[in-house]
Enzyme design. Sequence first.
Site, PDB file in Angstrom:
ATOM      1  N   GLN A 125       0.827  -1.215   0.000  1.00 12.17           N
ATOM      2  CA  GLN A 125       0.000   0.000   0.000  1.00 12.17           C
ATOM      3  C   GLN A 125       0.865   1.271   0.000  1.00 12.17           C
ATOM      4  O   GLN A 125       0.473   2.286  -0.583  1.00 12.17           O
ATOM      5  CB  GLN A 125      -0.925  -0.023   1.232  1.00 12.17           C
ATOM      6  CG  GLN A 125      -2.158   0.852   1.102  1.00 12.17           C
ATOM      7  CD  GLN A 125      -3.302   0.182   0.347  1.00 12.17           C
ATOM      8  OE1 GLN A 125      -3.573  -0.996   0.546  1.00 12.17           O
ATOM      9  NE2 GLN A 125      -3.965   0.919  -0.518  1.00 12.17           N
ATOM     10  N   LYS A 128       1.757   1.806  -3.702  1.00 16.64           N
ATOM     11  CA  LYS A 128       0.540   2.046  -4.480  1.00 16.64           C
ATOM     12  C   LYS A 128       0.024   3.465  -4.212  1.00 16.64           C
ATOM     13  O   LYS A 128      -0.283   4.220  -5.139  1.00 16.64           O
ATOM     14  CB  LYS A 128      -0.520   1.021  -4.062  1.00 16.64           C
ATOM     15  CG  LYS A 128      -1.829   1.138  -4.811  1.00 16.64           C
ATOM     16  CD  LYS A 128      -2.973   0.401  -4.110  1.00 16.64           C
ATOM     17  CE  LYS A 128      -2.648  -1.045  -3.813  1.00 16.64           C
ATOM     18  NZ  LYS A 128      -3.864  -1.821  -3.464  1.00 16.64           N
ATOM     19  N   LYS A 140      -2.713  -0.977   6.600  1.00 11.18           N
ATOM     20  CA  LYS A 140      -3.688  -2.042   6.301  1.00 11.18           C
ATOM     21  C   LYS A 140      -4.125  -2.668   7.612  1.00 11.18           C
ATOM     22  O   LYS A 140      -3.391  -2.612   8.594  1.00 11.18           O
ATOM     23  CB  LYS A 140      -3.038  -3.121   5.428  1.00 11.18           C
ATOM     24  CG  LYS A 140      -4.030  -3.994   4.690  1.00 11.18           C
ATOM     25  CD  LYS A 140      -4.473  -3.351   3.408  1.00 11.18           C
ATOM     26  CE  LYS A 140      -5.613  -4.068   2.749  1.00 11.18           C
ATOM     27  NZ  LYS A 140      -5.861  -3.552   1.392  1.00 11.18           N
ATOM     28  N   GLY A 179     -12.483  -0.443   2.870  1.00 11.26           N
ATOM     29  CA  GLY A 179     -12.806  -1.855   2.704  1.00 11.26           C
ATOM     30  C   GLY A 179     -11.713  -2.650   2.007  1.00 11.26           C
ATOM     31  O   GLY A 179     -10.734  -2.100   1.505  1.00 11.26           O
ATOM     32  N   ASP A 180     -11.873  -3.940   2.015  1.00  6.92           N
ATOM     33  CA  ASP A 180     -11.051  -4.901   1.261  1.00  6.92           C
ATOM     34  C   ASP A 180     -11.886  -6.189   1.283  1.00  6.92           C
ATOM     35  O   ASP A 180     -13.116  -6.112   1.465  1.00  6.92           O
ATOM     36  CB  ASP A 180      -9.672  -5.073   1.930  1.00  6.92           C
ATOM     37  CG  ASP A 180      -8.660  -5.793   1.032  1.00  6.92           C
ATOM     38  OD1 ASP A 180      -8.043  -5.135   0.192  1.00  6.92           O
ATOM     39  OD2 ASP A 180      -8.505  -7.033   1.145  1.00  6.92           O
ATOM     40  N   THR A 224     -12.190   0.617  -8.060  1.00  9.48           N
ATOM     41  CA  THR A 224     -11.066  -0.316  -8.242  1.00  9.48           C
ATOM     42  C   THR A 224     -11.207  -1.082  -9.553  1.00  9.48           C
ATOM     43  O   THR A 224     -10.251  -1.177 -10.347  1.00  9.48           O
ATOM     44  CB  THR A 224     -10.948  -1.280  -7.051  1.00  9.48           C
ATOM     45  OG1 THR A 224     -11.014  -0.524  -5.845  1.00  9.48           O
ATOM     46  CG2 THR A 224      -9.650  -2.070  -7.103  1.00  9.48           C
ATOM     47  N   ASN A 255     -16.445  -7.024  -5.050  1.00 15.34           N
ATOM     48  CA  ASN A 255     -16.485  -5.612  -5.449  1.00 15.34           C
ATOM     49  C   ASN A 255     -15.598  -5.324  -6.665  1.00 15.34           C
ATOM     50  O   ASN A 255     -16.057  -4.722  -7.640  1.00 15.34           O
ATOM     51  CB  ASN A 255     -16.068  -4.738  -4.258  1.00 15.34           C
ATOM     52  CG  ASN A 255     -15.883  -3.293  -4.654  1.00 15.34           C
ATOM     53  OD1 ASN A 255     -14.774  -2.855  -4.936  1.00 15.34           O
ATOM     54  ND2 ASN A 255     -16.971  -2.554  -4.714  1.00 15.34           N
TER      55      ASN A 255
HETATM   56  P1  NDP Z   1     -14.750  -8.978  -1.951  1.00 13.24           P
HETATM   57  O1  NDP Z   1     -14.840  -9.525  -0.579  1.00 13.24           O
HETATM   58  O2  NDP Z   1     -15.795  -8.036  -2.425  1.00 13.24           O
HETATM   59  O3  NDP Z   1     -14.640 -10.150  -3.018  1.00 13.24           O
HETATM   60  C1  NDP Z   1     -13.636 -11.095  -2.960  1.00 13.24           C
HETATM   61  C2  NDP Z   1     -13.848 -12.118  -4.047  1.00 13.24           C
HETATM   62  O4  NDP Z   1     -12.711 -12.959  -4.125  1.00 13.24           O
HETATM   63  C3  NDP Z   1     -15.030 -13.027  -3.766  1.00 13.24           C
HETATM   64  O5  NDP Z   1     -15.569 -13.464  -4.978  1.00 13.24           O
HETATM   65  C4  NDP Z   1     -14.384 -14.161  -3.002  1.00 13.24           C
HETATM   66  O6  NDP Z   1     -15.122 -15.360  -3.052  1.00 13.24           O
HETATM   67  C5  NDP Z   1     -13.073 -14.292  -3.721  1.00 13.24           C
HETATM   68  N1  NDP Z   1     -12.045 -14.808  -2.788  1.00 13.24           N
HETATM   69  C6  NDP Z   1     -11.700 -14.278  -1.594  1.00 13.24           C
HETATM   70  N2  NDP Z   1     -10.756 -15.008  -0.992  1.00 13.24           N
HETATM   71  C7  NDP Z   1     -10.508 -16.020  -1.827  1.00 13.24           C
HETATM   72  C8  NDP Z   1      -9.632 -17.111  -1.773  1.00 13.24           C
HETATM   73  N3  NDP Z   1      -8.823 -17.320  -0.708  1.00 13.24           N
HETATM   74  N4  NDP Z   1      -9.631 -17.959  -2.835  1.00 13.24           N
HETATM   75  C9  NDP Z   1     -10.456 -17.750  -3.893  1.00 13.24           C
HETATM   76  N5  NDP Z   1     -11.299 -16.719  -4.000  1.00 13.24           N
HETATM   77  C10 NDP Z   1     -11.329 -15.884  -2.986  1.00 13.24           C
HETATM   78  O7  NDP Z   1     -13.303  -8.284  -2.029  1.00 13.24           O
HETATM   79  P2  NDP Z   1     -12.768  -7.205  -3.069  1.00 13.24           P
HETATM   80  O8  NDP Z   1     -13.398  -7.380  -4.386  1.00 13.24           O
HETATM   81  O9  NDP Z   1     -12.844  -5.888  -2.399  1.00 13.24           O
HETATM   82  O10 NDP Z   1     -11.224  -7.592  -3.125  1.00 13.24           O
HETATM   83  C11 NDP Z   1     -10.700  -8.493  -4.095  1.00 13.24           C
HETATM   84  C12 NDP Z   1      -9.205  -8.259  -4.240  1.00 13.24           C
HETATM   85  O11 NDP Z   1      -8.972  -6.917  -4.663  1.00 13.24           O
HETATM   86  C13 NDP Z   1      -8.378  -8.437  -2.973  1.00 13.24           C
HETATM   87  O12 NDP Z   1      -7.099  -8.924  -3.306  1.00 13.24           O
HETATM   88  C14 NDP Z   1      -8.244  -7.008  -2.453  1.00 13.24           C
HETATM   89  O13 NDP Z   1      -7.124  -6.862  -1.621  1.00 13.24           O
HETATM   90  C15 NDP Z   1      -8.065  -6.273  -3.775  1.00 13.24           C
HETATM   91  N6  NDP Z   1      -8.344  -4.845  -3.776  1.00 13.24           N
HETATM   92  C16 NDP Z   1      -9.548  -4.354  -3.357  1.00 13.24           C
HETATM   93  C17 NDP Z   1      -9.799  -3.005  -3.409  1.00 13.24           C
HETATM   94  C18 NDP Z   1     -11.116  -2.436  -3.042  1.00 13.24           C
HETATM   95  O14 NDP Z   1     -11.300  -1.228  -3.210  1.00 13.24           O
HETATM   96  N7  NDP Z   1     -12.069  -3.210  -2.567  1.00 13.24           N
HETATM   97  C19 NDP Z   1      -8.769  -2.048  -3.865  1.00 13.24           C
HETATM   98  C20 NDP Z   1      -7.567  -2.676  -4.357  1.00 13.24           C
HETATM   99  C21 NDP Z   1      -7.379  -4.015  -4.292  1.00 13.24           C
HETATM  100  P3  NDP Z   1     -16.133 -15.753  -1.854  1.00 13.24           P
HETATM  101  O15 NDP Z   1     -17.378 -14.983  -2.120  1.00 13.24           O
HETATM  102  O16 NDP Z   1     -16.283 -17.217  -1.974  1.00 13.24           O
HETATM  103  O17 NDP Z   1     -15.455 -15.345  -0.583  1.00 13.24           O
HETATM  104  O1  2IT Z   2      -5.923  -2.599  -1.464  1.00 15.41           O
HETATM  105  C1  2IT Z   2      -6.460  -1.474  -1.536  1.00 15.41           C
HETATM  106  O2  2IT Z   2      -5.927  -0.536  -2.141  1.00 15.41           O
HETATM  107  C2  2IT Z   2      -7.769  -1.305  -0.903  1.00 15.41           C
HETATM  108  N1  2IT Z   2      -8.306  -2.271  -0.373  1.00 15.41           N
HETATM  109  C3  2IT Z   2      -8.422   0.048  -0.878  1.00 15.41           C
HETATM  110  C4  2IT Z   2      -7.853   0.887   0.226  1.00 15.41           C
HETATM  111  C5  2IT Z   2      -8.549   2.199   0.456  1.00 15.41           C
HETATM  112  O3  2IT Z   2      -8.142   2.864   1.423  1.00 15.41           O
HETATM  113  O4  2IT Z   2      -9.453   2.590  -0.283  1.00 15.41           O
END
Ligand code: NDP
Ligand code: 2IT
Length: 460
Positions: A125, A128, A140, A179-180, A224, A255
């Site tokens: 982070q 980034k 984080k 969130g994450d 994102t 998300n």
């Molecule tokens: P969500 O919780 O909204 O979605 C996560 C998705 O990934 C779900 O479909 C979930 O499946 C799947 N998943 C989670 N863990 C695993 C695993 N161990 N193996 C396989 N599938 C898995 O999270 P986000 O969409 O927010 O985050 C997804 C990724 O993006 C993460 O790496 C996060 O760190 C990254 N990210 C998120 C940001 C944000 O703004 N939200 C910003 C930048 C990066 P299930 O429903 O079965 O749990």
């Molecule tokens: O991994 C990431 O950049 C996030 N989960 C978003 C972090 C944030 O503060 O919006």
Amino acid sequence: MTIAQEIKQEDLVAAKAYVDEVYELVKKRNPGESEFHQAVKEIFDSLIPVFAKHPKYKENAILERISEPERIITFRVPWMDDEGKVQVNRGFRVQFNSAIGPYKGGLRFHPSVNASIIKFLGFEQIFKNSLTGQWIGGGKGGSDFDPKGKSDAEVMRFTQSFMTELNKYIGPDEDVPAGDIGVGGREIGFMFGQYKRIRGGYPAGVLTGKGVGYGGSLARTEATGYGCVYFVNEMLQDQGMSFKDSTVVVSGSGNVSIYAIKKAQELGAKVVACSDSNGYIYDKNGIDLKTVVQLKEVERKRIKEYLKAHPHAEYFEGCEGIWTIPCDIALPCATQNEINEESAKILVANGVKAIGEGANMPSTLEAIEVFLNNKVLFGPAKAANAGGVATSALEMVQNSMRLSWTFEEVDAKLHEIMKNIYRNSVRAANEYGYPGNLVVGSNIAGFIRVADAMLAQGVI
Ligand code: NDP
Ligand code: 2IT
């Protein structure tokens, strides 16, 4: 003459030895934390030419300092489930680096969360957030709490307990979580309510990803996924390609995945697959996003149920198989290390042209090697998924100014930020002798801004 041409071979050799030495120190000091080691290794190796060119960073122990968090907080999170049984989880917040702004980064609720995972995410982070060009440091947090199968009431009791401890360490000018995985609008809402109740006033800027009805920013939910597609689009356009009529595979269905699918479809792509942690669906006609949103965001069900509405689609158990589907563009948007060397080789053999990492560290170091060696356009996570945190920083700006921008205004700013990240990463890669390598380019561009701020602020 480029910077690379000015660097002497013996300085490169010495820089490599120094970087390796500090990496060994990090491993020794953080035993068993494989994800954290992996994230550090990737950054450190990219920085060798920077250390060869600029002795000031070594002289001021920037590498030793930047890889040691300013502060790590772990705490007990007790809560009561719907049966009246007391449950105990562990909470984390890693405040990694505040050289260029308050700590900023998401909270992850997932049973796999441990110190290694939070430290790898916090470390990434830093770079980034620097790449976004905004004034945000790196942090984080999260918990090993599993939201899956929990009632809304249980999620509320857990998040209130979590915030009852976390509130002591965060604030709009100190540390701003978001969130994450496992933390979306519902959880942020409960946490904001509890923070406000404990601390008083209306400290809107303490969390981002808030609902638009109480201080959130339009387009943060989409940011994102949209940002990732904007970034990949820049890579494609530079090579005379586009999303139009391409076949795309997106992992995950949360998300990031949902809005990556939406924007890719808007740009004319056919997205044929997505997944959750149990398995993946393949729809040769193109994914119907409405069904995915209803299942995952509203009903919180498994992706397998997609077949009820679309019986012609196919479902496969397990996550890795999704990378065997032939595609032009792959967007890993689920979790860390979801593409290993073998999957990368299969993607390449099937003719993949571009990868955009929506998730954090979704490709192993070996997988990245495969992509780079085969001239696949590769958008690394720190650059490609920075649109989320960048829009969080735009939410902080709006909260400070006590106003709200329209969706179009925020989206236009996001788009411009993603283009800048792309251009700055390309430039750094070229200058330091790695043309086309955006891993090196984004790591260097992100590092220099933070390192120079650390130099200016003395030994702290
Ligand atoms: P969500 O919780 O909204 O979605 C996560 C998705 O990934 C779900 O479909 C979930 O499946 C799947 N998943 C989670 N863990 C695993 C695993 N161990 N193996 C396989 N599938 C898995 O999270 P986000 O969409 O927010 O985050 C997804 C990724 O993006 C993460 O790496 C996060 O760190 C990254 N990210 C998120 C940001 C944000 O703004 N939200 C910003 C930048 C990066 P299930 O429903 O079965 O749990
Ligand atoms: O991994 C990431 O950049 C996030 N989960 C978003 C972090 C944030 O503060 O919006």
